[in-house]
Every structure is written in C-alpha cells, then in structure tokens.
Design an enzyme around this catalytic site. Structure first.
Site, PDB file in Angstrom:
ATOM      1  N   ARG A 152     -55.284  -6.450  44.865  1.00 43.66           N
ATOM      2  CA  ARG A 152     -55.884  -5.464  43.985  1.00 43.66           C
ATOM      3  C   ARG A 152     -55.817  -4.097  44.651  1.00 43.66           C
ATOM      4  O   ARG A 152     -55.648  -3.983  45.866  1.00 43.66           O
ATOM      5  CB  ARG A 152     -57.320  -5.838  43.652  1.00 43.66           C
ATOM      6  CG  ARG A 152     -58.247  -5.840  44.857  1.00 43.66           C
ATOM      7  CD  ARG A 152     -59.724  -5.801  44.463  1.00 43.66           C
ATOM      8  NE  ARG A 152     -60.168  -6.994  43.768  1.00 43.66           N
ATOM      9  CZ  ARG A 152     -60.559  -6.992  42.502  1.00 43.66           C
ATOM     10  NH1 ARG A 152     -60.549  -5.874  41.807  1.00 43.66           N
ATOM     11  NH2 ARG A 152     -60.973  -8.091  41.935  1.00 43.66           N
ATOM     12  N   GLU A 157     -61.767  -9.292  30.836  1.00 42.50           N
ATOM     13  CA  GLU A 157     -62.966  -9.845  30.230  1.00 42.50           C
ATOM     14  C   GLU A 157     -63.708  -8.659  29.616  1.00 42.50           C
ATOM     15  O   GLU A 157     -63.903  -7.638  30.290  1.00 42.50           O
ATOM     16  CB  GLU A 157     -63.850 -10.501  31.298  1.00 42.50           C
ATOM     17  CG  GLU A 157     -65.076 -11.163  30.683  1.00 42.50           C
ATOM     18  CD  GLU A 157     -66.087 -11.643  31.723  1.00 42.50           C
ATOM     19  OE1 GLU A 157     -65.962 -11.262  32.891  1.00 42.50           O
ATOM     20  OE2 GLU A 157     -66.999 -12.391  31.329  1.00 42.50           O
ATOM     21  N   LYS A 159     -66.554  -3.578  39.545  1.00 41.89           N
ATOM     22  CA  LYS A 159     -67.287  -3.449  38.294  1.00 41.89           C
ATOM     23  C   LYS A 159     -68.779  -3.279  38.561  1.00 41.89           C
ATOM     24  O   LYS A 159     -69.451  -2.461  37.954  1.00 41.89           O
ATOM     25  CB  LYS A 159     -67.076  -4.749  37.507  1.00 41.89           C
ATOM     26  CG  LYS A 159     -66.622  -4.549  36.073  1.00 41.89           C
ATOM     27  CD  LYS A 159     -66.422  -5.905  35.409  1.00 41.89           C
ATOM     28  CE  LYS A 159     -64.981  -6.089  34.980  1.00 41.89           C
ATOM     29  NZ  LYS A 159     -64.768  -7.382  34.294  1.00 41.89           N
TER      30      LYS A 159
END
Length: 779
Positions: A268, A38, A278
């Site tokens: 992850r 994104e 993030k």
RNA sequence: UGCCCCGUAGCUUAACCGGCAGAGCGCCUGUCUCUGGAACAGGAGGUUGGAGGUUCGAGUCCUCCCGGGGCAGCCA
C-alpha cells in the site's frame, strides 16, 4: 470524460510481468481486474494507487476493470459512501462502463456455495459463543482445539444453516466455519468463520438476510462470479491468499480451475507528512482537527480535489511510485514534483502579493495610471495570452522581497538597491518608513521611466532581482489559504505519542492577499500561477464578493535562508552492526538421535560429503533418503549432494521428492553426466527441468537432443569471433578496462550454443580473443 | 516463539533463462532566463542487509544469521 491514457509512463513491475506471462502462455485471454472498496469511508490517495493499478492494467491490456462494492457487513456500510466513491473514481478519470457490482448482489449465490461446502463436508455450523471460538483458536505458537460441534453431520449442518438463514437464531448463536485444520501453523486456516448471524438492516438488501458472509468467503467467490483474472490487493491480505485458494478449489468445478482468479498483493502507499489509514483520517475529521473530509490538507481524494490537485497529477504520481512488495514510504517531494510539473503547463501566470508592503514611487505622477501589456505564459510554454496590468504611483510588493539587512546572496530590494518590477520598470528603494516598533510600513522609491520593457538600462544597469507587485488602486483583495503539510514530522505514526501530537500548527495559515484585477477574468476551475509564489485555485467557500484561494503547491525555491540543520543522524558504524549481528550458527546435529549420528558419520566418512551438507541432508530426512537412492554405486556423492541441495531444492519442496516423475537413479545418472563433463552444468539444469516437467529419461533426452558438451576449440573459436564481431563497441570497452564485459560475452557464447559450450574452454578462448586482437574487424 | 512476506543509491524502484547493477525524485555544479520557476548540460552518491555455499560467472539458486512488516475480529 478524459481517459487515463495521458499518463504514458508505463513501467515494469511484478504484476505487469505476471499478466503478460498469463497472456503469453494462454492462461487467460483477457485481463479482468476489479477495484473493491468497502462503502464505509472516503477514498484517499492510497486508494488512488489501487484504482490506477487496477484500471491501468485493464486499459493497458485491453481488458476491463469492475467497480465492486464489498458490502458484506451491514453494520458499518452506508449508501452515502457509495456515491462519494463513484464520484471520486470518475473524477480520477476512470470508467467502469456497465461493470458496477455489489457483493450484496451475490448473496444468493454465495449462500448456495456455502451449502455446497457443507454438503461436501468442508464446512460446519459451530454453536460455540464468540469467546469460546477465540479461546479455542490457540495462538501463533500453540495449536487450537477443535470445536465440540466440529463433527456434526452434513445433514445436521445443513438444517442448522437453513435455520440461521430463516432467522430462527439470535445473533452470535451459531456461525458457519470452514473445516480445515485447527492445528495449522497458518492462523487463517484454523477453521475460519464463513458466515455470521446479524439481524441488521443492510443498506441495499434491507431485511432480506440475517446471515452475512465474511470477507474471505465473499471476496474470492465474487471474483470468480465476475470472471476476474487478477485480484490485486494490499500486503495485509497475503495470509488470506491461502484461504482464497482453498475456497475456490472447493467451490469451483474442475473445468473452471485453470482460469479461476488468483490473488496478488502489492504494498500500500504511505507518504511522508500525512496519515493514510481510514481510522486515523476519521479521527481527524471527527475530532474537528480538520474541516471535514474534503479539507484541502487531507490526502483524501475529496481533499486533494478541493485543494486543486488535478486528477492527471495523481495518475502520473501513481505511475511513478511503482508497484512492489516492499513496505515503503514515498518521499513527499516526488508528489510535489509531479504536481508542479502538471500545473506548470496548465496555469496562466498572474501577479498577487500575499503579504503586502506598500511602495510609493515618489517620481511617478500622482493620480496617473498606465496599463502594461503582460503575457500570461512564460517564453518556454507554447501558449499565447496577454492581459493589461494597471500600474500607478502606489504599489504593493511582497514584504519578504525587502530586507533592511540583506543576507549574502539576497538580490531583491534593500535600502539603496535597485530591482526590476516584473513586466514593468526598474525600481530603487530610497527611503524606509518604520513605525514605533521598528516595523517597516512603507518604502519610498523612485523608478526609472526609461526601463519599461527593457532588458537593461541605457547605462548598462541590469538588476538581477525581479519582484512581483500589484497596483494599490486596482488590487483585488482575496483570502488565500496557504495549504501546507498536515504534520510536522515525516512519519507521525512511528512515534510513542499519539499521531495527533505531531499536527503542524501552521498547516493552513491564511493570507490577506492583493491580486491583480485580471484574476476576475478566470473561472473558478482555472488553476493559476501567482508568479514567484506557487499554484492556486479558487476554494469552494468563495462567493461572488469574497475571493478565496487555496495554494495547491508553492513553486520550487532554490533560494533558501532556512538551512535546516537536520544533522544526518549518524547510523551505527559497520563495527557496531557486526557486533550486534553475531553469526551464530546453531548446529542442528546437536539434537540428532543416535541413528542420525551414525548416518552422519557414514555420509562424511564413507561418502566424503562435507559435514555441513551432510547435516542439512540428515536434518531433512527425505533429502538424505533421496541421496542414498540416487547414489546407486557411483562415486560422486558430493556432486549429487550439491545437486540435491542447490538445484532440486530450488525446484521442489522436500516433501514432494517421493512423487517426482523420475527416479532417484535417473537423477544420479544426470549428475554423473555433468560430473564427467559429458554435458555442462547449464545443460544439466535444463535437462532437470525437462525431467520434472515431462518425465524424460536424462540419457535418452541428452542423446536425442544432442546436448553434449562442446569443447572443440575450433568450433568455439568460430562462435567467439562471431560474437566479438557483433559487438565491436563492447570489445573496445573491454580493452579499455571494463572487464565485467567478459561475463556479457560468456553469456552471448552460452546463448549461442544453447549452454553447451564447455565453460572453462570457452572462457579461456574468450579471454585470448579479447586481449589479442584477432577479431575479423581488425584483420 | 509457529507461519507468511520483504530488504538494490538519501527516497521510490528496474534488471528476460544466473551473464555490462540502470532510472526517476532529491542533492550539488554550470548554461540560459524579465518567475531565485521552467528548460538544458554535467556531477556526486551502490560491498544489491550480512556470512557461507553452488557455478566459468550470483542482486537472481541453496543454507544460516540480522533487520522490517503481517497473521490469534462473528472487520475488510
């Protein structure tokens, strides 16, 4: 552009296995993956894992990997991220060719799919406000309540949805929801929202749209539009897979179902001494705790790049950490190892002193300079290059290479001691000059002119210590940023306190270094090793006048005085664990009804089934019903029970039992074949699989395929002898005590006979053959 | 407390249909060396989270228990 093919370590992992299986059975002819960021933040090394996986699988199986921007939320996304993400992916060494896509390119198609769902009665426009939707969703333990708008007609829904698109409604006035099940135990399935109204400018589509699809709706369909075969994402999307499948099953035509994309989730990347989210990264940047997104201490790709980490090292690292489903945290030492290994072969050696201590060589002629020819590469690296290093009466050495009171095992410079100056002469410390505070300000030494380039002095002196140095008259000053771990604890997120409390205050000390002049001969791109220190390269802040270097990673140092007493926190003892883990066996029979108790008694008394098994059967009624149907007058009730519980349950969920392609009676017949030793248990399982897949009749199938048990001793002996002859080394090892190999040989015999060897007989004969030396080789 | 996922050496992981529990990193020894680097050789380290069960045989299949993670955004 380099491809990623120079990272050879391609190891086995579950996604690779799935891809190979899909390719092998023809489910897919090629593999198509995608990396779907994104555009609302910078990429970090966690993304690198995903990038390497997606592009790596495409590369390894000769497929392709798309770069797709998942830009369905106009309020958070921005053009500037699109550019940086592309730069980072390219820098990492991957190429998406023509396959650059945006979810926003599919808005029109996505919209059409939404209308399709509405028409099918699978979606509706909900006009509750956000709060009502949330309240009515229920909780993880309580079901939700259906919206009052849930039963609007498809026509009304379509009209409303079209009005939403044309901008007739305000933000939040309506949403489009999938019509699934408000009471589902899976929260994701409680009529998830598919579209929301957002009168916002999108960085690519501008004001074309005022409704935007949600992730769950857009992502699976974008995958389908691009013919993605394997949609790889991280673990937190596991629950979403249910909806992913639901949408595709309802939107895609029948003929596409077999080859449609499927989602697979992997863990992850987490790493010691840093943070990867993030949000947290953004905080560090915004609160000025680091100097921007490309701060060399950050795990962002921009930061790693600026620090000097080569992309090949990141690729290798991503190969080495593996791909699995267990949440994990990778030891920073693995990253550092891979990094050093990469840098070792690409970094010419020069000398540089990071914390200079002045040395005067009292017996060296004043004002004289000589030049010493020194190689840029060590013996064990097959590269050839030299430079001339100036040498004079005044030098600088590393302050840390001198000790007033050398500890045990320290073999560098100390009062009266002799060391070798790297590439040059032996040097002895005669005198130590200290200032008023006792700080050492200068060493007055003598050198041995005979020892230049010599392995040892003529009298056999051979100092063990070797130290680096620079000529004071020729030294080039440089600022060196000693990049270190950003946090002082391995897992800054695992504590009560805010993670910023654990920032390492010494994460980037600056050294005023003195480098040998050869440093000027290298381009800024060139990574260098400052001998005995580490790997460095020029920081982008450097100018022509002021040299600025970042330390990429220090050399491994097996000499350490700082024994960190990380006293291995003693975990709980075995007894403590057992005390804390009582094996409470809640008995489901306690809540049985009268009828169930009667049935339980029948099962245990009349049929002779073990109580625990009987309870389990009755607790799941389809199981008990199946047992009774399968029994049909035969006596092996416990055997049938075992087969239902241990074999059937592993293959089909209880709810599917009534719809199996064979009858319970046939199942009973199969079990009887095994129970009476007509066939082996192993063959029985194979037959069960065939019954499940092709609906074959057990007796006919066994007869037709000739699957009867082999218990003929001569026949078995022949097979056994053959296997023993084929693996003489293992026979030897068995006789030397490695008895675990009996299993190996049983496996071989079973494989050889297609599982038909009678196990008891085979094992008896095998044991005989292995212990008494009757193998053909010995005769 | 509903549902989903995951527990193999200190860390990250491998093990085709149930058939010899194997590797890398880290750690420790040693060899070599003009980098206390690199390279090379060796070593220690495992009740496969636990308990039952099925099986000739279970890390792998079944049940239960323990532990960790995820799901109740009109984020992705």
């Amino acid at each position: 552009m380099p491809t990623a093919s120079d990272t050879p370590d391609s190891r086995s992992h579950f996604i690779r296995n799935i891809i190979e299986a899909d390719l092998a059975d023809g489910t897919h002819e090629t593999v198509v993956t995608r990396f779907p960021p994104e555009p609302n933040g910078f990429l970090h090394i966690g993304h690198a894992k995903s990038i390497c996986l997606n592009f790596g699988m495409a590369r390894d199986y000769d497929g392709r990997c798309h770069l797709r921007f998942d830009d369905t939320n106009p309020t958070t996304e921005d053009e500037r991220y699109v550019a940086s993400i592309q730069e980072d992916v390219r820098w990492l060494g991957f190429d998406w060719g023509d396959h650059l896509y945006h979810a926003s390119d599919y808005f029109e198609q996505l919209y059409a799919y939404a209308e399709h769902l509405i028409t099918q009665g699978d979606a509706y426009v909900d006009s509750q406000d956000g709060e009502a939707i949330r309240d009515n969703r229920g909780t993880v333990t309580e079901p939700g309540t259906p919206s009052p708008y849930r039963d609007r007609s498809p026509e009304a829904n379509l009209r409303l949805f079209r009005e939403m698109r044309t901008g007739a409604h305000a933000d939040g006035a309506h949403v489009l929801r999938a019509k699934i099940d408000m009471a589902s135990p899976h929260m994701i399935m409680r009529d998830p929202i598919l579209y929301r109204i957002r009168h916002a400018n999108h960085y690519r589509t501008g004001d074309d749209w005022c409704i935007y699809p949600m992730y769950d709706f857009a992502h699976c369909l974008s995958d389908a539009i691009e013919d993605i075969t394997h949609s790889l994402c991280t673990l937190e999307f596991e629950n979403n897979r249910r909806l992913y499948d639901w949408i595709l099953e309802r939107c895609l035509p029948e003929e596409q179902q077999a080859t449609r994309p499927h989602q697979y989730e992997f863990a992850r990347l987490n790493m010691d001494y840093t943070v990867m989210s993030k949000r947290k990264l953004l905080r560090l940047v915004e609160e000025g705790l680091v100097n921007g997104w490309d701060d060399p201490r950050l795990p962002t790709l921009a930061g790693l790049r600026r620090r000097g980490v080569p992309p090949s090292a990141i690729r290798t690292f991503c190969e080495r950490i593996g791909v699995a489903k267990a949440n994990s945290r990778v030891d920073i030492a693995l990253f550092e190892h891979v990094l050093r290994d990469d840098l070792n072969y690409r970094s010419p050696r020069i000398m540089g002193v990071l914390d200079p201590l002045k040395v005067t060589i009292t017996n060296y002629p004043e004002g004289e300079t000589e030049h010493i020819e020194a190689p840029h590469w060590p013996r064990d690296i097959d590269k050839e290059a030299h430079r001339a290093v100036p040498f004079g009466r005044e030098l600088y050495i590393e302050r840390d290479d001198f000790r007033m009171d050398p500890p045990d095992g320290f073999y560098r410079l100390a009062p009266g001691r002799e060391v070798r100056l790297r590439h040059a002469y032996f040097l002895r410390c005669d005198e130590v000059v200290q200032d008023a505070d006792g700080r050492v300000t200068e060493l007055r030494c003598t050198y041995d002119p005979e020892t230049k380039g010599q392995a040892k002095a003529s009298d056999g002196r051979r100092p063990k210590g070797i130290i680096h140095w620079v000529s004071a008259a020729h030294a080039v000053p440089a600022e060196v940023r000693m990049v270190d771990r950003l946090f002082s604890v391995p897992d800054p997120e695992a504590h009560e306190d805010d993670f910023t409390a654990f920032l390492n205050p010494q994460s980037m000390p600056v050294a005023d270094a003195l480098l040998e002049p050869a440093v000027r001969g290298f381009s800024g791109e060139q990574r260098l090793q400052f001998e005995r220190q580490g790997y460095f390269w020029r920081d982008t802040d450097a100018t022509d006048d002021t040299l600025i270097f970042n330390q990429i990673i220090p050399l491994r140092d097996s000499w350490s005085t700082d024994d960190d007493p990380e006293d291995a926190a003693t975990g709980p003892t075995k007894e403590e664990i057992e005390a804390a883990n009582p094996q409470i066996h809640a008995d489901p029979a306690e809540s049985f009804t009268e009828a169930q108790h009667a049935r339980l008694e029948h099962f245990t008394e009349a049929l002779g089934i073990a109580r625990d098994d009987a309870v389990q059967l009755i607790d799941t009624p389809p199981l008990a019903d199946y047992l009774e149907a399968a029994l049909d007058g035969h006596h092996e009730a416990q055997a049938v029970t075992n087969w239902i519980l241990n074999e059937l349950m592993g293959l089909v969920p209880p709810a599917d039992l009534p719809d199996l392609p064979f009858t319970p009676e046939q199942f009973g017949v199969l079990v009887r074949q095994v129970a009476t030793d007509e066939i082996t248990g192993r063959v029985g399982k194979d037959v069960l699989t065939a019954m499940l897949e092709d609906g074959v009749d057990p007796q006919e199938y066994i007869a037709a395929e000739g699957l009867r048990n082999i218990s003929d001793e001569d026949a078995l002996r022949e097979i056994i002898d053959g296997q023993l002859a084929a693996y003489p080394g293992k026979v030897e090892a068995y006789r030397n005590g490695k008895e675990g190999l009996l299993g190996f040989f049983m496996g071989q015999v079973m494989r050889e006979t297609g599982g038909q060897a009678d196990p008891k007989t085979a094992q008896k004969l095998l044991r005989e053959a292995l212990t008494t030396d009757t193998s053909p080789a010995a005769q």
